[in-house]
Write a protein that holds these residues in place. Structure first.
Motif, PDB file in Angstrom:
ATOM      1  N   THR A 154       0.806  -1.227   0.000  1.00  0.00           N
ATOM      2  CA  THR A 154       0.000   0.000   0.000  1.00  0.00           C
ATOM      3  C   THR A 154       0.837   1.275   0.000  1.00  0.00           C
ATOM      4  O   THR A 154       0.452   2.268  -0.599  1.00  0.00           O
ATOM      5  CB  THR A 154      -0.957   0.031   1.214  1.00  0.00           C
ATOM      6  OG1 THR A 154      -0.198  -0.090   2.430  1.00  0.00           O
ATOM      7  CG2 THR A 154      -1.976  -1.096   1.142  1.00  0.00           C
ATOM      8  N   GLU A 155       1.992   1.270   0.662  1.00  0.00           N
ATOM      9  CA  GLU A 155       2.781   2.503   0.735  1.00  0.00           C
ATOM     10  C   GLU A 155       4.230   2.195   1.067  1.00  0.00           C
ATOM     11  O   GLU A 155       4.476   1.365   1.952  1.00  0.00           O
ATOM     12  CB  GLU A 155       2.209   3.437   1.809  1.00  0.00           C
ATOM     13  CG  GLU A 155       2.788   4.832   1.776  1.00  0.00           C
ATOM     14  CD  GLU A 155       2.146   5.764   2.795  1.00  0.00           C
ATOM     15  OE1 GLU A 155       2.824   6.681   3.259  1.00  0.00           O
ATOM     16  OE2 GLU A 155       0.960   5.549   3.118  1.00  0.00           O
ATOM     17  N   TYR A 157       3.693   4.004  -2.733  1.00  0.00           N
ATOM     18  CA  TYR A 157       2.968   3.553  -3.910  1.00  0.00           C
ATOM     19  C   TYR A 157       3.921   3.146  -5.015  1.00  0.00           C
ATOM     20  O   TYR A 157       5.057   3.619  -5.101  1.00  0.00           O
ATOM     21  CB  TYR A 157       2.026   4.653  -4.411  1.00  0.00           C
ATOM     22  CG  TYR A 157       0.887   4.934  -3.475  1.00  0.00           C
ATOM     23  CD1 TYR A 157      -0.347   4.324  -3.635  1.00  0.00           C
ATOM     24  CD2 TYR A 157       1.051   5.821  -2.413  1.00  0.00           C
ATOM     25  CE1 TYR A 157      -1.387   4.584  -2.758  1.00  0.00           C
ATOM     26  CE2 TYR A 157       0.012   6.089  -1.538  1.00  0.00           C
ATOM     27  CZ  TYR A 157      -1.210   5.462  -1.713  1.00  0.00           C
ATOM     28  OH  TYR A 157      -2.227   5.719  -0.837  1.00  0.00           O
ATOM     29  N   TRP A 171       1.561  -2.622   4.060  1.00  0.00           N
ATOM     30  CA  TRP A 171       0.873  -3.541   3.150  1.00  0.00           C
ATOM     31  C   TRP A 171      -0.390  -4.042   3.821  1.00  0.00           C
ATOM     32  O   TRP A 171      -0.575  -3.904   5.030  1.00  0.00           O
ATOM     33  CB  TRP A 171       1.787  -4.714   2.770  1.00  0.00           C
ATOM     34  CG  TRP A 171       2.299  -5.513   3.928  1.00  0.00           C
ATOM     35  CD1 TRP A 171       1.755  -6.641   4.472  1.00  0.00           C
ATOM     36  CD2 TRP A 171       3.487  -5.241   4.716  1.00  0.00           C
ATOM     37  NE1 TRP A 171       2.516  -7.088   5.527  1.00  0.00           N
ATOM     38  CE2 TRP A 171       3.586  -6.257   5.693  1.00  0.00           C
ATOM     39  CE3 TRP A 171       4.458  -4.245   4.662  1.00  0.00           C
ATOM     40  CZ2 TRP A 171       4.623  -6.291   6.620  1.00  0.00           C
ATOM     41  CZ3 TRP A 171       5.486  -4.288   5.595  1.00  0.00           C
ATOM     42  CH2 TRP A 171       5.566  -5.284   6.544  1.00  0.00           C
ATOM     43  N   GLN A 172      -1.292  -4.609   3.004  1.00  0.00           N
ATOM     44  CA  GLN A 172      -2.531  -5.159   3.548  1.00  0.00           C
ATOM     45  C   GLN A 172      -2.280  -6.586   4.003  1.00  0.00           C
ATOM     46  O   GLN A 172      -1.677  -7.376   3.268  1.00  0.00           O
ATOM     47  CB  GLN A 172      -3.644  -5.135   2.496  1.00  0.00           C
ATOM     48  CG  GLN A 172      -4.138  -3.750   2.161  1.00  0.00           C
ATOM     49  CD  GLN A 172      -5.318  -3.768   1.207  1.00  0.00           C
ATOM     50  OE1 GLN A 172      -5.799  -4.823   0.823  1.00  0.00           O
ATOM     51  NE2 GLN A 172      -5.768  -2.599   0.804  1.00  0.00           N
ATOM     52  N   SER A 248       3.462 -10.665  -2.426  1.00  0.00           N
ATOM     53  CA  SER A 248       2.923  -9.464  -3.064  1.00  0.00           C
ATOM     54  C   SER A 248       3.545  -9.267  -4.441  1.00  0.00           C
ATOM     55  O   SER A 248       4.494  -9.966  -4.826  1.00  0.00           O
ATOM     56  CB  SER A 248       3.215  -8.235  -2.198  1.00  0.00           C
ATOM     57  OG  SER A 248       4.605  -7.916  -2.259  1.00  0.00           O
ATOM     58  N   LYS A 277      -1.652  10.333  -0.573  1.00  0.00           N
ATOM     59  CA  LYS A 277      -0.673   9.627  -1.398  1.00  0.00           C
ATOM     60  C   LYS A 277       0.758   9.946  -0.997  1.00  0.00           C
ATOM     61  O   LYS A 277       1.702   9.411  -1.559  1.00  0.00           O
ATOM     62  CB  LYS A 277      -0.875   9.997  -2.880  1.00  0.00           C
ATOM     63  CG  LYS A 277      -2.208   9.538  -3.445  1.00  0.00           C
ATOM     64  CD  LYS A 277      -2.384   9.997  -4.872  1.00  0.00           C
ATOM     65  CE  LYS A 277      -3.743   9.578  -5.419  1.00  0.00           C
ATOM     66  NZ  LYS A 277      -3.953  10.061  -6.802  1.00  0.00           N
TER      67      LYS A 277
END
Length: 368
Positions: A154-155, A157, A171-172, A248, A277
């Protein structure tokens, strides 16, 4: 008396092989190994005896609604004393028979198990010239299998430019959560003209962190900081022990500090889209952002969580009302409870149009 001792000794010698065989057990983890046919063959066998035993294994898998989905009988193999695995060649050459239902069709084509209520049954037989001999172990395992969600970064990006030379990476998490699951993160420099996948496999890691418990990593203090103008690639793997549960995509970002960003004063109202962002926002007792509201006046739904200390509850946040049109929002954190100078936080908000936004920030106490 001597005759009795001799009889007992002979009887013990005759019964010992039978006793050791009867105590064999199967070790299997359906939450991780029960997701593929290959995983099913990673079950382990405990032989408490002192001698190897020639065996073959029958595996039967059923699903609650579909019935039989897969079954196999392996070639003979030796089960050594202690805990041992099914030999790779035996597992690879096992011939599977599949049921005549949609679930079995999916498994036959992909070797992956779709969602369902499964029963995995193992029968271990003594080998008698490929004929069923004595049943040495019989165990079944029930498990409701839910497919894992994708492991997504996630970041920072993908393709982003950041100014932080020691960024926190997010991350998720994989769901459903599996007890004992951990993450492994690798970050490398990407050389000019090099593909990011190639860089990840061949370049010396800047960060190679294992046994990560949460879906985030603060930049390791012992790792050298990132360098201005250079490009970096990173990837996260989820694992339990030696088994990889998911990996990932490979993302990349560049460390580049723009003068226009540096010169921007804290009090300016940057659009929440741009802020979400960015890397960590520095909130000196207040958060400033602009947001467009195309609906009527409404109260902004939001909460703030502490990343550094998740157990801390943030209280007494001010109520924010959004009017129609452009809103320049100030969230005053000075009187709120739970904020510590230098800790990391995340602001979660739900806009009137139903969209959600997040802003990660570092809380700083304003100094004179």
């Amino acid at each position: 008396m001597k005759m009795n001792i001799r009889c007992i000794t002979i009887l013990t010698m005759l019964l010992l092989p039978l006793l050791s065989r009867a105590q064999m057990t199967i070790s299997f983890l359906p939450e991780t190994q029960g997701r593929t046919l290959e995983g099913v063959m990673m079950a382990r066998i405990m032989n408490p005896g002192a001698q190897p035993v020639s065996c073959f294994l029958v595996v039967k898998i059923t699903e609650g609604r579909s019935g039989k989905v897969a079954e196999t009988r392996t070639a003979a193999f030796a089960v050594n004393p202690g805990l041992s695995s099914i030999p790779p060649a035996v597992a690879y050459n096992a011939s599977w028979q599949f049921g005549s239902n949609p679930t079995a069709t999916v498994i036959r084509q992909s070797h992956h198990f779709p969602e369902g209520e499964y029963e995995y049954c193992y029968e271990l037989y003594a080998n008698d010239k490929d004929k069923p001999g004595e049943l040495l172990a019989e165990q079944c395992f029930d498990y409701f299998l839910e497919p894992f969600s994708p492991l997504m970064l996630t970041e920072p990006y993908d393709g982003d430019q950041i100014c932080d030379k020691r960024p926190t990476l997010f991350w998720q998490p994989i769901l459903p959560a599996i007890p004992g699951m951990q993450y492994r993160l690798v970050l490398v420099e990407v050389k000019p003209g090099q593909a990011k996948a190639e860089a990840l496999h061949y370049n010396m890691p800047v960060i190679q962190q294992i046994n990560i418990q949460t879906p985030m990593l603060f930049y390791p203090p012992l790792s050298r900081e990132l360098q201005e103008g250079k490009r970096y690639a990173w990837q996260v793997l989820a694992n339990r022990g030696e088994m990889v549960l998911g990996r990932s995509e490979i993302w990349d970002f560049t460390v580049k500090c723009l003068d226009s960003v540096k010169a921007l004063p804290v009090e300016s109202f940057r659009n929440i889209e741009d802020l979400s962002k960015s890397n960590f926002y520095i909130a000196k007792e207040r958060i400033y952002f602009a947001v467009q509201n195309i609906y009527n006046t409404a109260v902004l739904k939001y909460d703030i969580q502490c990343i550094s200390k998740p157990e801390i509850k943030i209280k007494k946040l001010p109520e924010i009302t959004l009017k129609h049109g452009r809103n320049e929002v100030i969230i005053d954190l000075e009187d709120a409870e739970g904020f510590v100078d230098g800790d990391f936080y995340i602001l979660n908000m739900r806009l009137p149009n139903g969209e959600t936004r997040q802003l990660r920030f570092v809380y700083k106490v304003e100094t004179e």
